[in-house]
Write a protein that holds these residues in place. Structure first.
Motif, mmCIF file in Angstrom:
data_model
loop_
_atom_site.group_PDB
_atom_site.id
_atom_site.type_symbol
_atom_site.label_atom_id
_atom_site.label_comp_id
_atom_site.label_asym_id
_atom_site.label_seq_id
_atom_site.Cartn_x
_atom_site.Cartn_y
_atom_site.Cartn_z
ATOM 1 N N VAL A 35 0.822 -1.219 0.000
ATOM 2 C CA VAL A 35 0.000 0.000 0.000
ATOM 3 C C VAL A 35 0.850 1.261 0.000
ATOM 4 N N GLN A 36 2.136 1.135 0.353
ATOM 5 C CA GLN A 36 3.010 2.309 0.360
ATOM 6 C C GLN A 36 3.728 2.504 -0.976
ATOM 7 N N TYR A 37 3.608 1.545 -1.874
ATOM 8 C CA TYR A 37 4.203 1.638 -3.218
ATOM 9 C C TYR A 37 5.700 1.955 -3.150
ATOM 10 N N ARG A 38 6.411 1.271 -2.267
ATOM 11 C CA ARG A 38 7.818 1.604 -2.049
ATOM 12 C C ARG A 38 8.689 1.293 -3.257
ATOM 13 N N VAL A 39 8.486 0.143 -3.866
ATOM 14 C CA VAL A 39 9.280 -0.212 -5.044
ATOM 15 C C VAL A 39 8.961 0.716 -6.207
ATOM 16 N N LEU A 40 7.684 1.011 -6.407
ATOM 17 C CA LEU A 40 7.272 1.914 -7.485
ATOM 18 C C LEU A 40 7.883 3.298 -7.300
ATOM 19 N N VAL A 41 7.817 3.819 -6.092
ATOM 20 C CA VAL A 41 8.384 5.143 -5.816
ATOM 21 C C VAL A 41 9.887 5.151 -6.067
ATOM 22 N N ALA A 42 10.563 4.081 -5.650
ATOM 23 C CA ALA A 42 12.013 4.004 -5.843
ATOM 24 C C ALA A 42 12.367 3.981 -7.330
ATOM 25 N N LEU A 43 11.647 3.197 -8.121
ATOM 26 C CA LEU A 43 11.938 3.100 -9.549
ATOM 27 C C LEU A 43 11.658 4.415 -10.277
ATOM 28 N N VAL A 44 10.547 5.047 -9.949
ATOM 29 C CA VAL A 44 10.216 6.335 -10.579
ATOM 30 C C VAL A 44 11.249 7.392 -10.203
ATOM 31 N N THR A 45 11.673 7.379 -8.952
ATOM 32 C CA THR A 45 12.679 8.343 -8.501
ATOM 33 C C THR A 45 13.995 8.169 -9.255
ATOM 34 N N VAL A 46 14.447 6.927 -9.368
ATOM 35 C CA VAL A 46 15.706 6.647 -10.073
ATOM 36 C C VAL A 46 15.603 7.060 -11.544
ATOM 37 N N ALA A 47 14.498 6.703 -12.200
ATOM 38 C CA ALA A 47 14.327 7.052 -13.606
ATOM 39 C C ALA A 47 14.283 8.560 -13.803
ATOM 40 N N ALA A 48 13.569 9.265 -12.917
ATOM 41 C CA ALA A 48 13.458 10.723 -13.032
ATOM 42 C C ALA A 48 14.809 11.404 -12.821
ATOM 43 N N LEU A 49 15.552 10.964 -11.813
ATOM 44 C CA LEU A 49 16.864 11.560 -11.549
ATOM 45 C C LEU A 49 17.821 11.318 -12.711
ATOM 46 N N ALA A 50 17.822 10.109 -13.239
ATOM 47 C CA ALA A 50 18.704 9.801 -14.372
ATOM 48 C C ALA A 50 18.337 10.641 -15.585
ATOM 49 N N ALA A 51 17.032 10.809 -15.856
ATOM 50 C CA ALA A 51 16.597 11.605 -17.000
ATOM 51 C C ALA A 51 16.989 13.067 -16.846
ATOM 52 N N VAL A 52 16.838 13.602 -15.629
ATOM 53 C CA VAL A 52 17.187 15.008 -15.392
ATOM 54 C C VAL A 52 18.682 15.230 -15.589
ATOM 55 N N VAL A 53 19.492 14.350 -15.032
ATOM 56 C CA VAL A 53 20.948 14.502 -15.169
ATOM 57 C C VAL A 53 21.368 14.362 -16.629
#
Length: 336
Positions: A52-70
């Motif tokens: 219910v906390q979507y921890r894996v989803l949040v982690a994957l989206v965060t990593v993808a977003a950071l990589a795209a920004v950099v």
């Protein structure tokens, strides 16, 4: 305060786990704990269903977003000779088609001069004075060993000087190797899930249901195929962001060839099945080998720094996991 510092230190490790773990079809609710990641001698499983906390989803989206920004703010590199498009005349030639010296990367007129049948003389690079491509005369075993050693020279030999690997479509033997690697992924992921289920004394590995052997194999096969396509799509999108050019889509076959050739580490995973290694760091080492092989291939292919190539691979792996997660969620909804 101490717990805050501990969580900050463990966060990068958790995010790294989510990139390389096998996404499990076992719900978090059936584990009897709040952990979303469980590990065994074959590697780690990430449990995304029922969280219910979507921890894996949040982690994957965060990593993808950071990589795209950099990657967006990264330096745009000049056109690499490895990514140059072949003209129709060059597609049938064996020399003078954008080939390069494997040592310094400078273009060369030819790789060798042929004197009769079976007699050749390697061309010497005018820039670095080394042989333009020593692998022309080397056995495939030497090529494989140098791939294990992550030598960029061997990737230049394979990805640019072998013109059949630079065609608009994937070369036939590379396509066969790609299919073989997908089948290897099916076997490894299935064995990893079974090993986790055995440790939990759980027989229902997919969505808490007892499915037939054929159904389980077909399901994991489809997921592995989705993973392969999603990884290519992620790296392709990352290259568009990094190079600021949508022309990269025309070179999908070259990127697919690079990813396929550098995926040789997946074959080594079979060792974990044949010999029962109980040390948990062996799967990590092999996953790291696959990641660094991808990065080396992308670095050579685009003629960019290893850091930017690694970020492209990270974005591709996060994209692959997100597509896998979406497929699991959709399948779970259909079977429930």
């Amino acid at each position: 305060m101490a717990s805050l510092h501990t969580s900050m230190l463990l966060a990068p490790i958790y995010y790294l786990h989510t990139l390389i773990c096998t996404l499990s079809a076992t719900s978090v609710k059936t584990l009897g704990s709040t952990d979303t990641i469980t590990c065994n001698r074959m590697g780690c499983e990430c449990h995304v269903l029922g969280d219910v906390q979507y921890r894996v989803l949040v982690a994957l989206v965060t990593v993808a977003a950071l990589a795209a920004v950099v990657l967006t703010f990264g330096p745009q590199t000049p056109q690499s000779p490895l990514m140059a498009e072949l003209t129709p005349s060059q597609q049938v030639e064996t020399v003078a088609a954008g080939q390069v010296c494997i040592e310094c990367g400078r273009p060369v007129a030819s790789l060798y001069t042929e004197y009769g049948v079976g007699h050749i003389r390697l061309t010497q690079c005018e820039n670095c004075k080394s042989f333009a491509d020593k692998y022309v005369e080397h056995d495939v075993v030497i090529v494989f060993i140098d791939m294990l050693l992550h030598k960029p020279q061997v990737y230049r030999h394979l990805l640019v000087n072998k013109l059949e690997f630079r065609q608009p479509k994937m070369e036939r033997n590379v396509s066969k190797l790609c299919i073989l690697l997908v089948l290897f992924s099916v076997y490894i992921d299935w064995f990893r899930l079974e090993e986790g289920g055995r440790m939990r004394r759980q027989s229902e590995l997919l969505f808490g249901q007892q499915l037939s052997f054929a159904a389980q194999y077909l399901f994991i096969l489809v997921l592995s195929a989705i993973d392969a396509v999603a990884l290519l799509a992620g790296v392709l999108l990352a290259s568009i962001v990094q190079q600021r050019s949508s022309r990269q889509t025309k070179r999908w076959a070259t990127m697919a060839t690079a990813l396929t050739i550098s995926s040789f580490g997946k074959v080594l995973m079979i060792m974990l099945v044949i010999w029962e290694y109980n040390e948990p760091y062996y799967p990590w080492l092999l996953d790291t080998l696959i990641f660094t092989s991808y990065s080396t291939a992308m670095s050579v292919l685009f003629d960019i720094n290893s850091l930017w190539a690694s970020l492209m691979v990270v974005f591709g792996m996060a994209t692959k996991q997100l597509f896998h997660l979406a497929a699991l969620v959709a399948s779970s909804a259909l079977l429930s």
